[in-house]
Design a protein around this motif. Structure first.
Motif, mmCIF file in Angstrom:
data_model
loop_
_atom_site.group_PDB
_atom_site.id
_atom_site.type_symbol
_atom_site.label_atom_id
_atom_site.label_comp_id
_atom_site.label_asym_id
_atom_site.label_seq_id
_atom_site.Cartn_x
_atom_site.Cartn_y
_atom_site.Cartn_z
ATOM 1 N N ARG A 33 0.834 -1.209 0.000
ATOM 2 C CA ARG A 33 0.000 0.000 0.000
ATOM 3 C C ARG A 33 0.866 1.254 0.000
ATOM 4 O O ARG A 33 0.524 2.255 -0.610
ATOM 5 C CB ARG A 33 -0.919 0.002 1.206
ATOM 6 C CG ARG A 33 -2.015 -1.036 1.102
ATOM 7 C CD ARG A 33 -3.015 -0.873 2.187
ATOM 8 N NE ARG A 33 -3.587 0.465 2.064
ATOM 9 C CZ ARG A 33 -4.542 0.941 2.851
ATOM 10 N NH1 ARG A 33 -5.014 0.191 3.806
ATOM 11 N NH2 ARG A 33 -5.009 2.155 2.697
ATOM 12 N N ASN A 38 0.275 5.504 -0.404
ATOM 13 C CA ASN A 38 -0.345 5.744 0.894
ATOM 14 C C ASN A 38 0.767 5.990 1.922
ATOM 15 O O ASN A 38 1.443 5.067 2.373
ATOM 16 C CB ASN A 38 -1.207 4.540 1.289
ATOM 17 C CG ASN A 38 -2.019 4.798 2.541
ATOM 18 O OD1 ASN A 38 -1.809 5.781 3.238
ATOM 19 N ND2 ASN A 38 -2.951 3.899 2.813
ATOM 20 N N SER A 41 0.758 4.202 5.397
ATOM 21 C CA SER A 41 1.130 2.786 5.410
ATOM 22 C C SER A 41 2.610 2.578 5.653
ATOM 23 O O SER A 41 3.014 1.482 6.064
ATOM 24 C CB SER A 41 0.728 2.138 4.087
ATOM 25 O OG SER A 41 -0.675 2.083 3.999
#
Length: 162
Positions: A33, A38, A41
């Motif tokens: 991720r 992201n 993450s």
């Protein structure tokens, strides 16, 4: 070592391995991720291996404690007590402690005794120095009236008796 192969311990070993594998899998998922953009993450991908390491640490501590108990040493033996003025046989032993007379059992107070003592303590607290203050005494009277008349509205309070 056989103690660690009982059904209970085998289940604990499998559980620890499954938890560690799951946490490492979650770390790998968070890395994927993070590669997709992201940013949060990234932190999670670092946290999951730490959690897995902590699980391994707790598992090792449990195994060591079990092995220590299996060897017959659940903890450090209490040191022998030295009595400074007791003479040549100053150290106590388990045999001497067993031969000592036991004190008579102490009866636990009954529920009625505890309730009576609590009521006495509450009464003493109510009659404390706060009753010297007329405002506090009036407020305590109001609270007592509210407790005695829970279904009546506060507007029915007659006021402080004179």
């Amino acid at each position: 070592m056989r103690r660690l192969l009982t059904p209970r311990w085998l289940l604990l070993h499998l559980l620890a391995a499954a938890v560690v594998a799951a946490m490492l899998g979650l770390a790998w998922w968070q890395i994927g991720r993070a590669r997709d953009g992201n940013a949060l993450s990234i932190g999670y991908s670092l946290e999951w291996p730490v959690f897995a390491g902590f699980t391994i640490y707790v598992w090792i501590k449990a195994v060591r404690r079990e092995l220590r108990e299996a060897a017959g040493t659940p903890g450090a033996a209490p040191p022998e007590v030295d009595r400074p003025h007791a003479g040549p046989d100053a150290r106590t032993s388990a045999g001497q402690a067993a031969a000592a007379p036991t004190p008579p059992p102490v009866e636990a107070p009954s529920g009625a005794d505890i309730a009576r003592r609590l009521a006495e303590q509450r009464a003493a607290a109510r009659a404390s120095a706060h009753d010297d203050d007329p405002e506090t005494a009036a407020y305590n009277h109001y609270l007592g009236w509210l407790r005695a008349h829970p279904h009546r509205p506060p507007s029915d309070y007659p006021g402080v008796p004179t």
